[in-house]
Structures are given as C-alpha cells and as structure tokens.
Design an enzyme around this catalytic site. Sequence first.
Site, PDB file in Angstrom:
ATOM      1  CG  HIS A   1      22.598   3.900  18.903  1.00  0.00           C
ATOM      2  ND1 HIS A   1      23.478   4.157  19.931  1.00  0.00           N
ATOM      3  CD2 HIS A   1      22.143   5.108  18.494  1.00  0.00           C
ATOM      4  CE1 HIS A   1      23.533   5.468  20.151  1.00  0.00           C
ATOM      5  NE2 HIS A   1      22.721   6.068  19.285  1.00  0.00           N
TER       6      HIS A   1
ATOM      7  CD  GLU B   1       5.190  -2.997  -6.525  1.00  0.00           C
ATOM      8  OE1 GLU B   1       4.873  -3.843  -5.705  1.00  0.00           O
ATOM      9  OE2 GLU B   1       4.375  -2.189  -7.008  1.00  0.00           O
TER      10      GLU B   1
ATOM     11  CE  LYS C   1       0.307 -11.072  -6.097  1.00  0.00           C
ATOM     12  NZ  LYS C   1      -0.360 -10.050  -6.889  1.00  0.00           N
TER      13      LYS C   1
HETATM   14  O1  PA5 Z   1       1.784  -1.674  -6.711  1.00  0.00           O
HETATM   15  C1  PA5 Z   1       1.176  -2.701  -6.859  1.00  0.00           C
HETATM   16  O2  PA5 Z   1       0.608  -2.969  -7.917  1.00  0.00           O
HETATM   17  C2  PA5 Z   1       1.020  -3.711  -5.739  1.00  0.00           C
HETATM   18  O3  PA5 Z   1       1.755  -3.411  -4.626  1.00  0.00           O
HETATM   19  C3  PA5 Z   1      -0.445  -3.744  -5.365  1.00  0.00           C
HETATM   20  O4  PA5 Z   1      -0.804  -2.488  -4.890  1.00  0.00           O
HETATM   21  C4  PA5 Z   1      -0.721  -4.811  -4.341  1.00  0.00           C
HETATM   22  O5  PA5 Z   1      -0.284  -6.049  -4.809  1.00  0.00           O
HETATM   23  C5  PA5 Z   1      -2.188  -4.867  -4.029  1.00  0.00           C
HETATM   24  O6  PA5 Z   1      -2.920  -5.125  -5.169  1.00  0.00           O
HETATM   25  P1  PA5 Z   1      -4.480  -4.975  -5.219  1.00  0.00           P
HETATM   26  O7  PA5 Z   1      -4.818  -3.572  -4.908  1.00  0.00           O
HETATM   27  O8  PA5 Z   1      -4.880  -5.368  -6.596  1.00  0.00           O
HETATM   28  O9  PA5 Z   1      -5.038  -5.916  -4.172  1.00  0.00           O
END
Ligand code: PA5
Length: 442
Positions: free
Chosen positions: A305, A284, A419
Amino acid sequence: MVKVNLSGCNSFIKKAEFDEYVSKALKAYDVLDSESGAGNDFLGWKALPDGTPESLLQEFEAVRDDWRSRGVNLVVVIGIGGSYLGARCALEALNHQFILPEGRPRIVFAGNNLSEEYLAEMMDLAARSNVACIVISKSGTTTEPAVAFRIVKEHIEARYGKEEASARIVAVTDAVKGALKTLATQEGYRSFIVPDNVGGRFSVLTPVGLLPICVAGYDIRAMLRGAADAKAAVSVRSADNPAVQYAAMRNLLYSGLGKKVEILVTFNPRLTYLAEWWKQLFGESEGKECKGIYPASATFTTDLHSLGQFIQDGDRCLFETTLKVEKSGRSVVIGSDPQNLDQLNYLAGQHVEHCNAMAALGTKLAHIDGGVPQLEVSIEAVNERTLGEVFYFFEAACGISAYLLGVNPFNQPGVEAYKKNMFALLRKPGYEAATEEILKKI
Ligand code: PA5
C-alpha cells in the site's frame, strides 16, 4: 530445511543462461569451499554451527541464570551493525509481538544510533527497571556503542555500586585489543570473545548473537542445530545446492538483465528485522568496487500500500526474493456475520493466513506481469531452528554470490568514510588536519 524456488524467473531468462551462471556459481563455491579466495582469513563463521563448544553455551546460560537470580527484567544490548542486527533479528522473530515476556527479561537495543531522544527515552525505561547490560563491539572502538555504554555504565554504577555493576555488565569484544577489552579487564566484567576470523555481519552465531538470544530465554542449541543442517545442505558441490542456485540467479538477473535492486520481501512482520540483517550481510559483502546489487526490503501486505505502485510499474531495475514461511505458528479464523455489511462472508471459515498466502500468490503473479522476476526462499516455520538455517544459508549464499561477482565478500572498506568526517567535525584528537580540510567544504 531452506528451499529455493526460482520458477518465478522462468519468463525472464533462458535455461542456457541460467546454466552458465550455475557453472560460475560452482566455481565461486569452490573458492569458498577451498578457502582460497580474497578475505579467506574471515571464514571462521563456517565452523560455528558444529564447532561451538558446549562449555561456551553453558557460560551464556550462567549469565542468564545469574541475572534471573538478581531479578533483572531489562537487558540493554549495546552494539551497531553486525554487533546487533543478528540478535535483534532473532528476538523480533521469536518474541511475542505485543505482550512483554513473562519470567524473561525485556531486551532493548542501544548504541545503534546517535539520537539523543532515543537514548534519553531508553534511559527512562532503565530507570524504572532492574537493569543489566551486554555491550558488544568487536573493535571496541566504535563511537555509537561507546557513547551509549558510557551512559548506561554510569547509570548502573550509580544505582547498584561498582561491585554489583561488574556483575550486571558483560562485554563481548576482541580477545586482546580495543578500549572495551581494556575496560572490561580493568572493571572485572565477564567477557566473551568475538573470534578474529569472523566479521561483524557473519557473527550472529558467535557470542555477539548467541549471548543476547540466550539471555532472552531462547534455545540457542536448536539455532546451532538448524545452522548445522543448513551447512550440510549447502556444502554440496551440486547445481541443486540451494545457495548455488540463489547466487547464480541473482547474479544472472544483475549482470545479464540489469536488475540492480533486490527486494527481500516478507509477508510476516516478525521477519522485518531478518531483512535488516540480510541487507547488511549482502550490502556490506557485495557493494564495493562500484559493483553490487542494492539490497532493499519490504514487508507485505503493509508495503504493497506504499511501495506497491513502484514495484508494479516504476523503473524495472528490481527483482524480488520472497522469504516464505510455510506454516503459521498461530490460528485465527474469520467468522461469519449475519449482516455481512463488510461483505466479507465469502471468507468466513478461512484462516487469515490463507488470505495472506493468496495475497502472496496474487502479488507474485502481478509482479511477474509487471516485469519483476521472483525468487522464493522458504522455511517451514519461524523458530530458533529455522532461524539458524536461514542465517547459515544466506551467509554461504552471500560468500558464493560475492565471489561470483568478483569482489571480496569479507571486507568493508567503505564504512570508514563517514567516520573520518564525523571525528573531524567532533574535533577528535588526532583529526586536526581532517578538521581543517572538512571546514573548507562546508
Ligand atoms: O560488519 C561490520 O564490520 C560492521 O557493521 C560492524 O559490525 C559495526 O561497525 C560494529 O563494529 P564493532 O563491532 O567493531 O563495534
């Protein structure tokens, strides 16, 4: 302390090239250090190891002790992405791998997928347990945890009544905004704040990670001490800084040699989830603007394996980083067998971990021969302290590496795309235009 060994890259690169990337990494280090780069309003994670107040840790312990006094033996931790991977990784690393903890609650995770079967089976367990819940969402609006929480909340309220439910549910969310914050205030849940300046994937040392780890019975102070040690080690402007070295080498392999996939390898199955946490951290942070090393993972010798053939012999787009644990926490010695039908007597008297170490060395040498550069990140053992070290080490290395690559390490514009489609398909109010648009495509 976390150590980095890059000798397994020597046959692939020239020293001068590496030195050039170290210089670039030091410039990226300066950007992170001076807090002058893109996303610099998300650097709150840097202050966590030594800036977390003792009073907050005591509040976590108060939740742990309160639930103990209520006989809670199952805690459902609801969250997804950065709101669950850190805690899950720590608990998978620290828990006994087979025996349920005695005198400690079992921790299970929900809200990290939308599988009906998963949720139904988790509720089967909840129904036969004395249950409490930690719901974690920074935005407070994420669908997966919201769906799971609606179901768990309903169960807890129906079983224990509204008043008791408000003692058995704790929310970790934004200080002021989001649906979860509104609900927590209205229902009178104990709440902890995810700091505004800490992104999800950098949040393991906030209440997001520390509360579940504390409730599970582990030493969060040791974890913070480990993180503080790592912070001291990687806050040095030096070519020997292990975070600078790691960032420099992976960028050289990527930009200089076209190695587009990094596999984080562990020879210890309890670290499989550490790789999941690491994949989110690097994926990310770096995977944007059509750039980035694809973060993959493997647990060896298991995956030798299955993936071993590809790694040895397939597309040469790979390099590996082995997360090495120097000392095994347990001792199992291979016995001698008078019949020796399995022909294993040559190993009699050896520790199983010795075989694991030889497998690791043999794999490293084979993969170097196969054209896969080898990096090594080592920790002394697996415990709260070394996990704290590893968390901070990778977070700092990730910031340096992403700045070196030329991207903002701290945003994640790409995670919104699915989303919008999901909401359109689920006919969420406000998404009518998107629904029309998407229906034309399918
Ligand atoms: O790193 C990120 O921003 C995402 O992986 C969030 O942690 C994830 O989408 C969860 O988001 P939230 O804590 O707002 O529910």
